[in-house]
Scaffold this motif. Structure first.
Motif, mmCIF file in Angstrom:
data_model
loop_
_atom_site.group_PDB
_atom_site.id
_atom_site.type_symbol
_atom_site.label_atom_id
_atom_site.label_comp_id
_atom_site.label_asym_id
_atom_site.label_seq_id
_atom_site.Cartn_x
_atom_site.Cartn_y
_atom_site.Cartn_z
ATOM 1 N N TYR A 1 -1.211 6.395 1.136
ATOM 2 C CA TYR A 1 -2.466 5.687 1.426
ATOM 3 C C TYR A 1 -2.412 5.078 2.839
ATOM 4 N N VAL B 1 0.854 -1.190 0.000
ATOM 5 C CA VAL B 1 0.000 0.000 0.000
ATOM 6 C C VAL B 1 0.895 1.246 0.000
ATOM 7 N N LYS C 1 -8.327 -0.423 -0.960
ATOM 8 C CA LYS C 1 -8.027 0.593 -1.996
ATOM 9 C C LYS C 1 -8.856 1.856 -1.756
#
Ligand SMILES: Cc1cc2nc3c(=O)[nH]c(=O)nc-3n(C[C@H](O)[C@H](O)[C@H](O)COP(=O)(O)OP(=O)(O)OC[C@H]3O[C@@H](n4cnc5c(N)ncnc54)[C@H](O)[C@@H]3O)c2cc1C
Length: 455
Positions: free
Chosen positions: A269, A265, A417
């Protein structure tokens, strides 16, 4: 007359630090306890336990930096003067730059300055040991500090570990056989090293170079377990390797599992973990740029450099020794350095500076009003505008909300996400909306020195 207390210093340490929510777990108290204490790890958290039925030495209390860091006195001790600006601390020169060795730069957090300088010092025999923090081999989700004596060991310590790391536990092994050491740590860990040097403690007598990291927030271990839950991993034993800044700058949080799965990731984020898992200590810490180090290094956050990629650091040479080291490395073409101004530094890191130099001081004042224990730093700002107090109210509410169990559970069950994307968007909106109150007039902030007896 006070009754005799066999465990006077242990009781003081427990009452003032260990039993409070401000305990930083730096490992300092244990490291200089002369074997009276050990640090126990449980579920990624750390607690000192008594091994011997006697009191800890007084230095265990005095070296701790969780309650007291007398920045004015320590600045005078380290640099012989007070800093011109309490926003960034003492400095000789400020640079943007990176290490020239491509491999080091690529595997580091930002520009590889820290790893590159450690390597240079060892190669030039200016040090014979490098104190660095790496992920453990047998438990790759925990970190440990080692004294590296080879290039490979130094490279193994590269990259930021955003989770609690009891770096100063290494004091147990010092001075050892080493004649000259370079130490790298976070602001409060460095403050303890400087306090020990102030008290002429044997353990630190051979630490000749101190490198410091910029530091907005440090995370509790729950950040990792929560991150894993989001990705449906419940067993830490499944982890083969863990990185917080893997790959090209700014890098990714990456977990490699034993079954071959890779979770990756992007750093920005993964920042969604910060509000829920920030440690209390770092929430109230006011030193953003390791103000007591010889050289401090942070990310070169600026659209220009972020576009260029490859890894850029902001570097503050604070002491003559730190500046000479950087200039020698530059002469030998080991490092690219471009001098920048104080104003450039403020522009690049205004959010972090504001979070500490206005935000943390407001948060401390609020805690004091509630009668909760507070850290003492020996100085404070005197003219924070009312608009900034209002922002802090909202920010504190958001941090409180993100720390609630039900909220964390919601986050853990959102698609990863979406979570990262949403957090980046929300953060950008927040930054824009609060730009004036948070970025505005930082240089107009005035500070006063407070009376403080402790170091
Ligand atoms: C908890 C934390 C928060 C940070 N917050 C910010 C921030 O808000 N803004 C910003 O600009 N920069 C921040 N940084 C610093 C940034 O991530 C880089 O570490 C810095 O730019 C140095 O980059 P480098 O490439 O020169 O370091 P590298 O060459 O990768 O070397 C890093 C060195 O630091 C040591 N180290 C890493 N983590 C720890 C730790 N937890 N305790 C002690 N030593 C450690 C490593 O062992 C290694 O020796 C933070 C770092 C940490 C660890």
């Amino acid at each position: 007359m006070r009754p005799y207390n066999k465990f006077m210093y242990w009781d003081k340490l427990k009452k003032e630090i260990i039993d409070t929510d401000l305990y930083s777990r730096s490992g300092t108290e244990v490291g200089v306890s002369g074997g009276v204490l050990d640090l126990k790890e449980k579920n990624g958290d750390y607690y000192p336990i008594k091994l011997l039925d006697r009191d800890i030495p007084e230095i265990s209390c005095k070296a701790s930096s969780d309650k007291y860091i007398n920045y004015p006195k320590l600045n005078k001790f380290v640099f012989g003067k007070l800093p011109e600006s309490w926003l960034v601390g003492e400095y000789k020169k400020i640079f943007i730059g990176h290490i020239k060795n491509k491999n080091v730069r690529r595997n580091a957090s930002s520009g590889g300055i820290v790893t590159g300088a450690q390597k240079y010092l060892l190669q030039k025999k200016l040090v014979d040991g490098v104190i660095t923090t790496k992920m453990k081999k047998d438990q790759p989700y925990l970190s440990e500090s080692i004294i590296a004596t080879s290039t490979d060991e130094i490279l193994g310590g590269a990259q930021s570990k955003y989770v609690i790391s009891p770096t100063n536990l290494i004091l147990r092994d010092l001075p050892g056989k080493y004649n000259s050491l370079v130490y790298t740590g976070l602001p409060e860990q460095i403050a303890s090293i400087r306090k020990l040097q102030y008290y002429k403690h044997d353990s630190v007598k051979n630490i000749n170079y101190v490198f410091g990291l910029f530091y907005g927030e440090l995370l509790s271990f729950s950040a990792l377990t929560s991150f894993l839950k989001t990705h449906k991993v419940c067993d830490l034993k499944k982890i083969k390797r863990l990185f917080y800044r893997y790959g090209e700058w700014p890098g990714s949080m990456r977990v490699e599992l034993k079954d071959g799965r890779i979770i990756s990731v992007k750093k920005f984020y993964a920042n969604y973990l910060i509000p829920s898992h920030i440690t209390n200590f770092s929430y109230y810490q006011v030193d953003y740029m390791s103000e007591l180090a010889d050289i401090s290094v942070g990310d070169g956050w600026s659209p220009v450099y972020e576009k260029r990629g490859d890894g850029w650091s902001v570097i503050i040479a604070r002491s003559e020794k730190g500046l000479k080291l950087l200039e020698d490395m530059e002469k030998e073409e080991r490092v690219y350095l471009q001098e920048i101004s104080f104003g450039d530094l403020l522009k690049m890191h205004s959010h972090g500076i504001d979070f500490k130099k206005r935000g943390a001081f407001i948060r401390i004042a609020n805690r004091r009003k509630k009668g909760l224990p507070v850290p003492e730093y020996g100085y404070e700002p005197v003219n924070i505008p009312a608009s900034r107090f209002r922002i802090e109210k909202l920010l504190s509410f958001l941090f409180w909300l993100f720390k609630q169990r039900f909220f964390i559970m919601i986050l853990e069950n959102l698609p990863p996400k979406f979570l990262g994307w949403f957090f980046v968007l929300a953060r950008d909106v927040w930054k824009k909306k609060t730009k004036n109150a948070k970025k505005g007039n930082l240089t107009g902030l005035r500070f006063k020195i407070k009376k403080m007896d402790n170091i």
